[in-house]
Motif scaffolding. Structure first.
Motif, PDB file in Angstrom:
ATOM      1  N   ARG A 153       0.764  -1.321  -0.041  1.00 58.36           N
ATOM      2  CA  ARG A 153       0.003  -0.069  -0.051  1.00 58.36           C
ATOM      3  C   ARG A 153       0.828   1.323   0.122  1.00 58.36           C
ATOM      4  O   ARG A 153       0.531   2.251  -0.712  1.00 58.36           O
ATOM      5  CB  ARG A 153      -0.715   0.030   1.235  1.00 58.36           C
ATOM      6  N   ARG A 154       1.890   1.186   0.855  1.00 57.76           N
ATOM      7  CA  ARG A 154       2.965   2.474   0.825  1.00 57.76           C
ATOM      8  C   ARG A 154       3.493   2.527  -0.419  1.00 57.76           C
ATOM      9  O   ARG A 154       3.669   3.861  -0.621  1.00 57.76           O
ATOM     10  CB  ARG A 154       4.020   2.129   1.807  1.00 57.76           C
ATOM     11  N   GLU A 155       3.806   1.533  -1.194  1.00 63.59           N
ATOM     12  CA  GLU A 155       4.803   1.812  -2.311  1.00 63.59           C
ATOM     13  C   GLU A 155       3.727   2.484  -3.522  1.00 63.59           C
ATOM     14  O   GLU A 155       4.133   3.125  -4.243  1.00 63.59           O
ATOM     15  CB  GLU A 155       5.342   0.534  -2.856  1.00 63.59           C
ATOM     16  N   ALA A 156       2.454   1.811  -3.496  1.00 67.69           N
ATOM     17  CA  ALA A 156       1.441   2.389  -4.477  1.00 67.69           C
ATOM     18  C   ALA A 156       1.226   3.881  -4.166  1.00 67.69           C
ATOM     19  O   ALA A 156       0.929   4.605  -5.030  1.00 67.69           O
ATOM     20  CB  ALA A 156       0.198   1.744  -4.187  1.00 67.69           C
ATOM     21  N   GLU A 157       0.904   4.287  -2.848  1.00 68.22           N
ATOM     22  CA  GLU A 157       0.733   5.633  -2.709  1.00 68.22           C
ATOM     23  C   GLU A 157       1.904   6.486  -3.045  1.00 68.22           C
ATOM     24  O   GLU A 157       1.600   7.560  -3.603  1.00 68.22           O
ATOM     25  CB  GLU A 157       0.645   5.649  -0.938  1.00 68.22           C
ATOM     26  N   LEU A 158       3.174   6.174  -2.739  1.00 66.27           N
ATOM     27  CA  LEU A 158       4.249   7.000  -3.062  1.00 66.27           C
ATOM     28  C   LEU A 158       4.429   7.123  -4.483  1.00 66.27           C
ATOM     29  O   LEU A 158       4.798   8.179  -5.084  1.00 66.27           O
ATOM     30  CB  LEU A 158       5.671   6.089  -2.436  1.00 66.27           C
ATOM     31  N   ALA A 159       4.056   5.995  -5.386  1.00 70.50           N
ATOM     32  CA  ALA A 159       4.320   6.239  -6.867  1.00 70.50           C
ATOM     33  C   ALA A 159       3.143   7.141  -7.159  1.00 70.50           C
ATOM     34  O   ALA A 159       3.390   7.781  -8.096  1.00 70.50           O
ATOM     35  CB  ALA A 159       4.092   4.771  -7.297  1.00 70.50           C
ATOM     36  N   LEU A 160       2.128   7.195  -6.595  1.00 68.96           N
ATOM     37  CA  LEU A 160       0.956   7.981  -7.104  1.00 68.96           C
ATOM     38  C   LEU A 160       1.344   9.560  -6.811  1.00 68.96           C
ATOM     39  O   LEU A 160       1.152  10.359  -7.387  1.00 68.96           O
ATOM     40  CB  LEU A 160      -0.281   7.608  -6.477  1.00 68.96           C
ATOM     41  N   THR A 161       1.765   9.787  -5.488  1.00 77.39           N
ATOM     42  CA  THR A 161       2.091  11.225  -5.121  1.00 77.39           C
ATOM     43  C   THR A 161       3.372  11.562  -5.925  1.00 77.39           C
ATOM     44  O   THR A 161       3.371  12.679  -6.247  1.00 77.39           O
ATOM     45  CB  THR A 161       2.293  11.379  -3.659  1.00 77.39           C
ATOM     46  N   SER A 162       4.268  10.647  -6.240  1.00 80.79           N
ATOM     47  CA  SER A 162       5.181  11.244  -7.175  1.00 80.79           C
ATOM     48  C   SER A 162       5.077  11.110  -8.785  1.00 80.79           C
ATOM     49  O   SER A 162       6.198  11.173  -9.356  1.00 80.79           O
ATOM     50  CB  SER A 162       6.704  10.458  -6.725  1.00 80.79           C
ATOM     51  N   ARG A 163       3.874  10.526  -8.962  1.00 76.32           N
ATOM     52  CA  ARG A 163       3.544  10.519 -10.431  1.00 76.32           C
ATOM     53  C   ARG A 163       4.487   9.609 -11.176  1.00 76.32           C
ATOM     54  O   ARG A 163       5.058   9.876 -12.238  1.00 76.32           O
ATOM     55  CB  ARG A 163       3.383  11.869 -11.141  1.00 76.32           C
ATOM     56  N   ARG A 164       4.834   8.355 -10.588  1.00 79.41           N
ATOM     57  CA  ARG A 164       5.998   7.701 -10.999  1.00 79.41           C
ATOM     58  C   ARG A 164       5.075   6.555 -11.289  1.00 79.41           C
ATOM     59  O   ARG A 164       4.254   5.731 -10.838  1.00 79.41           O
ATOM     60  CB  ARG A 164       6.991   7.151  -9.819  1.00 79.41           C
ATOM     61  N   ARG A 165       5.372   5.516 -12.475  1.00 74.70           N
ATOM     62  CA  ARG A 165       4.773   4.325 -13.108  1.00 74.70           C
ATOM     63  C   ARG A 165       5.444   3.306 -12.179  1.00 74.70           C
ATOM     64  O   ARG A 165       6.639   3.316 -12.208  1.00 74.70           O
ATOM     65  CB  ARG A 165       4.888   4.340 -14.460  1.00 74.70           C
ATOM     66  N   LEU A 166       4.822   2.503 -11.488  1.00 79.35           N
ATOM     67  CA  LEU A 166       5.422   1.484 -10.807  1.00 79.35           C
ATOM     68  C   LEU A 166       4.750   0.000 -11.163  1.00 79.35           C
ATOM     69  O   LEU A 166       3.576   0.079 -10.509  1.00 79.35           O
ATOM     70  CB  LEU A 166       5.356   1.646  -9.018  1.00 79.35           C
ATOM     71  N   ASP A 167       5.319  -0.766 -11.698  1.00 79.85           N
ATOM     72  CA  ASP A 167       4.702  -2.157 -11.826  1.00 79.85           C
ATOM     73  C   ASP A 167       5.044  -2.967 -10.690  1.00 79.85           C
ATOM     74  O   ASP A 167       6.160  -3.702 -10.813  1.00 79.85           O
ATOM     75  CB  ASP A 167       5.083  -2.713 -13.036  1.00 79.85           C
TER      76      ASP A 167
END
Lengths: 403, 403
Positions: free
Chosen positions: B68-82
């Motif tokens: 959950r933390r990684e998904a949130e961080l990716a969202l706030t930093s507008r980073r695509r993360l698979d």
């Protein structure tokens, strides 16, 4: 530089032409009697005007109030001052004022003084050490070509690297409508003048000897071209030879005339660092060109950069980026010319009218269209560029577009 | 750098040796599974310790909170993360941890991890991107020789001017008891290592490949000397070959290990400017050596200086003047050694006792007096100098006087 373009309205500037010429003659005499930059004489003129100052100097007798003020200033600044001897020295060097001006005119030189339309008011920043006047030889207008000008200074014993960089900077500034001010010496100075001249731009050599004295003698040809395309400038009387202290005194004028000073090569104790110090004291932009750290002649430049006194610059574009951005009133690029068209002389106006709005014309074509000779065309174009009327493109000279 | 010398007391560092070796093995496996500097793995280790992080990575399954933390961080930093793909990649590269450590030991390499006495705690400044561990080859103590160290970086396609300056800087720093950190590449890197080695100082090559991989191959002999007198360092497993992205990832470790970074020659888009950026981000001193403005390989250095990002330096003395003055706790010159004598190893203590208080001894004389071989003496002297116990004078090594 905040007073560039400010109206002259000093109380000691008389309105009628006769009084003005009397003042000019008085300053010519003072320039022979007092050493250039002597602040005691500077304050005497500020207090009483040049004619009264000359009278006191000629008689070797200061008014009591001036004498008291100088004694107090010497005391507070812990300076030894033999006022009687100083003033006696002035009196001993008295020469007929009218004769001095006439001799200058005969030689083809002219004396420009504060209050003249050609006087560069940025020199007022020198305060008590402002030049009493400036002898000029050359066809350009001093105030005109110093409006957008940069001083390039450096070692006389320059390396091939240094002279290449100085000449590239000089021509790069010239191509962009900037004048180059330097000291006419061997090495960096000469290379900077030559670079500007090669770009068809105006250049100013500020000398530590009379404007008619060729020092160094090997620069006779260079100075000839400077006279036709720019100006030889001196605060010493015609015929005076340079001395070591005079070079240092002269440096303040180089720094004060220009919007910024670039040091190209300077060893650890180079005279160019003295000019740099003046530029910093006067709040002008100070820049230095780096070089190999293995080169003794770049040590002074690196020290200036390292200590945060000078900005590191490597090209004319970087220099202009700095000096062209002082403030809106000093950024004619963005606002159009800084002088009104009406202020231009007859020949200059004809040259301006001969410059096309689009495309570009070479100096020869402009000369033909304006009905002037090539040398006049070049001098006028340099001045017009410095004042922001015209610019040089790949295809020649053209009017500068106001934004 | 404020945490240099701080005691390690992280909760995930177990006290007993068995657990410590388990952690070391876990980190060895993680270094094979995750790319160096991967912040997702960094945060996983920070949250759960390396053994639990390895277990999740091996199974290819993150705990829900981390996911959950990684998904949130990716969202706030507008980073695509698979995330699923990332974690599946980790699992696919799982290798037996114990075997990795054993293979390293066989090769003569050792894995240093956070919490070890040899771990350079200044790497903690890298936060989530701190290396998971560092494979070392060489006899020196990493933390020890990085205490007083400077990174020298620059162009691979350096000029003769650049390599001369880099090598002079390296030896000048080495003579004054500073270690040199660089990337082991052609050009500036190699010259900097060689300069330090020539001064009998320690040097650290931080590689973008396994510590046992010789890249570039022509540096085989150089790396041999680095191993005997300093360290080869890598955050990639042994045997791994360099890729272009790895050089950039590696650069942050060079910048973080050293007190300051000097860029000697760098073209406009040089990789050395990437290291410079890391140094600035990490609040390390950033310095650049000027060069001829006519040289393409100095353009990057001049830009750093001109923009006020780097200080202009021209000699080792100027570098030390800067990096040696961060604060009282980091200025061992003024306070004596930063490590207690008791913390020294047996051999190092013998070497220290063999160094005279006055005059000076050559490394060979010190080796004889201490009863160690020359290579050991040199490695110990480098470390002792870096830690502030000894210094090199004109007459050889001597104890440093505490002021």
């Amino acid at each position: 530089m905040g007073n560039l373009g400010r109206d002259e309205c000093r109380p000691d500037v008389p309105e009628d032409a006769g009084a003005r010429e009397e003042e000019r003659a008085a300053r010519a005499a003072i320039m022979r009697m007092a050493e250039a930059g002597d602040p005691v004489m500077g304050r005497l003129i500020a207090a009483h005007g040049p004619r009264e100052a000359l009278e006191q100097a000629r008689l070797g007798r200061l008014d009591p109030e001036s004498a008291r003020r100088e004694a107090e200033l010497a005391l507070t600044s812990r300076r030894r001052l033999d006022l009687a001897r100083l003033v006696a020295g002035w009196a001993a060097r008295y020469t007929d004022p009218e004769a001095l001006v006439a001799a200058g005119r005969e030689r083809g030189a002219r004396l420009v003084i504060p209050g003249d339309a050609e006087w560069p008011t940025q020199l007022d920043d020198l305060g008590d050490r402002r030049p009493f006047g400036l002898w000029l030889e050359g066809r350009a207008n001093l105030r005109f070509i110093c409006l957008r000008s940069v001083a390039i200074v450096g070692a006389r014993a320059a390396t091939a690297y240094g002279t290449t960089v100085a000449s590239d900077l000089g021509s790069g500034l010239g191509e962009r409508g900037w004048s180059v001010i330097s000291g006419g010496a061997y090495g960096i100075d000469g290379a900077a003048h030559r670079g500007a001249l090669a770009a068809g731009a105006a250049t100013v050599a500020v000398l530590a000897c009379g404007a008619d004295v060729c020092y160094p003698t090997a620069h006779e040809e260079l100075f000839g071209v400077v006279r036709s395309q720019g100006l030889m400038v001196s605060e010493w009387p015609l015929g005076v030879h340079p001395t070591r202290p005079r070079f240092l005194v002269r440096n303040r004028v180089i720094a004060a005339l220009a919007r910024g000073t670039v040091v190209v090569e300077a060893a650890a104790r180079s005279g160019a660092l003295n000019t740099a110090g003046h530029a910093a004291d006067l709040n002008r932009h100070l820049m230095a060109v780096p070089g190999p750290v293995t080169s003794e002649t770049s040590v002074g430049c690196h020290a200036l950069i390292r200590e945060g006194k000078a900005v590191c610059v490597t090209s004319a574009a970087e220099v202009i980026e700095l000096v062209g951005s002082i403030g809106a009133d000093l950024a004619p690029r963005a606002r159009g010319p800084v002088l009104p068209r009406d202020a231009l002389g007859e020949e200059t106006r004809r040259v301006l009218e001969a410059v096309p709005a689009r495309g570009g014309s070479g100096p020869a074509a402009v000369a033909v269209a304006a009905g002037v000779d090539l040398t006049t065309a070049l001098a006028c174009l340099g001045g017009l560029a410095a004042a922001g009327f015209v610019e040089q493109s790949d295809r020649g000279w053209r009017l500068r577009r106001s934004r």
